[in-house]
Design an enzyme around this catalytic site. Structure first.
Site, short mmCIF file in Angstrom:
data_model
loop_
_atom_site.label_atom_id
_atom_site.label_comp_id
_atom_site.label_asym_id
_atom_site.label_seq_id
_atom_site.Cartn_x
_atom_site.Cartn_y
_atom_site.Cartn_z
N ASP A 27 0.82 -1.22 0.00
CA ASP A 27 0.00 0.00 0.00
C ASP A 27 0.86 1.27 0.00
O ASP A 27 1.97 1.27 0.53
CB ASP A 27 -0.92 -0.03 1.23
CG ASP A 27 -2.05 0.97 1.11
OD1 ASP A 27 -2.35 1.44 0.00
OD2 ASP A 27 -2.66 1.30 2.16
N ASN A 75 -10.96 -2.87 -5.00
CA ASN A 75 -10.20 -1.92 -5.82
C ASN A 75 -10.85 -1.62 -7.17
O ASN A 75 -10.46 -0.67 -7.85
CB ASN A 75 -8.74 -2.38 -6.01
CG ASN A 75 -7.89 -2.24 -4.77
OD1 ASN A 75 -6.99 -3.04 -4.51
ND2 ASN A 75 -8.14 -1.20 -3.96
N ARG A 78 -12.11 1.97 -8.10
CA ARG A 78 -11.23 3.05 -8.56
C ARG A 78 -11.55 3.44 -10.00
O ARG A 78 -12.18 2.68 -10.72
CB ARG A 78 -9.78 2.59 -8.43
CG ARG A 78 -9.42 2.32 -6.99
CD ARG A 78 -7.98 1.97 -6.82
NE ARG A 78 -7.70 1.75 -5.40
CZ ARG A 78 -6.52 1.94 -4.84
NH1 ARG A 78 -5.49 2.32 -5.57
NH2 ARG A 78 -6.36 1.73 -3.56
N GLU A 214 1.64 -12.35 13.21
CA GLU A 214 2.18 -11.15 13.85
C GLU A 214 2.07 -10.01 12.83
O GLU A 214 2.31 -10.21 11.64
CB GLU A 214 3.67 -11.37 14.21
CG GLU A 214 3.89 -12.43 15.26
CD GLU A 214 3.31 -12.06 16.62
OE1 GLU A 214 3.31 -10.86 16.96
OE2 GLU A 214 2.84 -12.97 17.33
C1 IPE Z 1 -5.32 -2.63 0.18
O1 IPE Z 1 -5.03 -1.30 -0.06
C2 IPE Z 1 -5.31 -3.40 -1.10
C3 IPE Z 1 -4.01 -3.53 -1.75
C4 IPE Z 1 -2.89 -3.06 -1.33
C5 IPE Z 1 -4.03 -4.25 -3.00
P1 IPE Z 1 -6.18 -0.22 -0.25
O2 IPE Z 1 -5.50 1.07 -0.49
O3 IPE Z 1 -7.15 -0.67 -1.25
O4 IPE Z 1 -6.89 -0.24 1.18
P2 IPE Z 1 -7.79 0.86 1.89
O5 IPE Z 1 -8.84 1.29 0.91
O6 IPE Z 1 -6.91 1.99 2.26
O7 IPE Z 1 -8.35 0.18 3.10
C1 IPE Z 2 -1.72 0.20 -3.26
O1 IPE Z 2 -1.47 1.56 -3.32
C2 IPE Z 2 -1.98 -0.40 -4.61
C3 IPE Z 2 -3.36 -0.89 -4.78
C4 IPE Z 2 -4.29 -0.84 -3.90
C5 IPE Z 2 -3.68 -1.45 -6.08
P1 IPE Z 2 -2.65 2.63 -3.30
O2 IPE Z 2 -3.03 2.92 -4.70
O3 IPE Z 2 -3.76 2.18 -2.43
O4 IPE Z 2 -1.91 3.88 -2.67
P2 IPE Z 2 -2.54 4.94 -1.67
O5 IPE Z 2 -3.09 4.19 -0.51
O6 IPE Z 2 -3.61 5.67 -2.44
O7 IPE Z 2 -1.41 5.81 -1.30
MG MG Z 3 -4.14 2.44 -0.46
#
Ligand code: IPE
Ligand code: IPE
Ligand code: MG
Length: 247
Positions: A27, A75, A78, A214
């Site tokens: 993330d 996801n 998005r 953990e």
């Molecule tokens: C979790 O990250 C999913 C992945 C890293 C693939 P998200 O960015 O989607 O999670 P939330 O929305 O912050 O909970």
């Molecule tokens: C994780 O990074 C990748 C996916 C969830 C596909 P994010 O795209 O969620 O990055 P942030 O959380 O917006 O910074």
């Molecule tokens: Mg994220």
């Protein structure tokens, strides 16, 4: 343990007792890009590079399993351009991985419902699975269109079907049998779950499997995550006392 590695090096990691299975919620790609005035997709591209580095390193240090959260069932909410950029990066990654497969010899698996994934990408996924299925040493599981609840729902449906058709009996179902209905069948539960980017939540990742994992959180954004960060997480893990409800 690789021959060049001392039992414990300056990282404080004892390489003779590594966690068997590390899982990572990759993330922070979007925030990484935003900080640099770049589009979110640039963050995903940088994150894909980090994944390559970390997966190779896990094999090098002798980890048995690495599971990464690449795309969740949520996801899809998005913007379409972002989703297709992520799928495009995965395609690129797999094409390159297939090229180098005989050299790297990392076994690759995929957890998640692949039916909504574009046929061309699914074909690549199948090819990756097929070529690498005999490799030994390190297995990397990529969670794609994965959700812990979706996984449990599917397991419940499949089990119910088996009961209706006389192949299973509801009263004798064990935890181990239920585990056999999950995407992760055959893979031990993760010992350590790492979440970069500062968020303190599971976001539907490995709900069943992480019952006694953990957790390790860091503010570092995934594209900035490094081998040193991974070793820091492992060293921290090695200092914990896992009691599983005992004393
Ligand atoms: C979790 O990250 C999913 C992945 C890293 C693939 P998200 O960015 O989607 O999670 P939330 O929305 O912050 O909970
Ligand atoms: C994780 O990074 C990748 C996916 C969830 C596909 P994010 O795209 O969620 O990055 P942030 O959380 O917006 O910074
Ligand atoms: Mg994220």
């Amino acid at each position: 343990m690789p021959f060049f590695q001392k039992k414990t090096d300056q990282s404080g990691v004892d390489f003779s007792r590594l966690p068997r299975h590390v899982a990572i919620i990759m993330d922070g790609n979007g925030r990484w890009a935003k900080k640099r005035g770049l589009p979110r997709t640039a963050g995903h591209a940088a994150g894909a590079e980090t994944f390559r580095t970390i997966a190779t390193y896990c094999k090098e240090i002798g980890l048995d399993y690495l599971t990464v959260y690449a795309f969740s069932t949520e996801n899809w909410k998005r913007p379409a351009e972002e989703v297709s950029a992520i799928m495009g990066l995965l395609r690129k990654y797999l094409l390159e991985a297939i090229e180098k497969m005989e050299r790297d010899r990392v076994k690759m698996e995929f957890f998640g419902d692949l039916t909504p994934i574009a046929p061309e990408l699914r074909e690549l996924i199948e090819r990756t699975r097929e070529i690498s299925k005999h490799y030994e040493g390190c297995q990397v599981n990529i969670c794609l269109n994965y959700g812990g609840r979706d996984e449990l729902l599917r397991a419940a449906r499949a089990f119910a079907r088996d009961c209706v058709e006389g192949r299973a009996d509801p009263d004798s179902l064990t935890e181990q049998q239920l585990g056999g209905y999950l995407f992760s069948r055959g893979v031990p539960d993760p010992d350590l779950v790492i979440r970069p980017s500062g968020e303190l939540r599971l976001s539907n990742f490995l709900l069943w499997q992480s019952a006694y994992s953990e957790f390790y959180y860091t503010d570092v954004l995934w594209p900035d995550f490094s081998k040193e960060e991974l070793l820091r997480a492992i060293a921290d893990f090695q200092g914990r006392s896992r009691r599983y409800g005992g004393v």
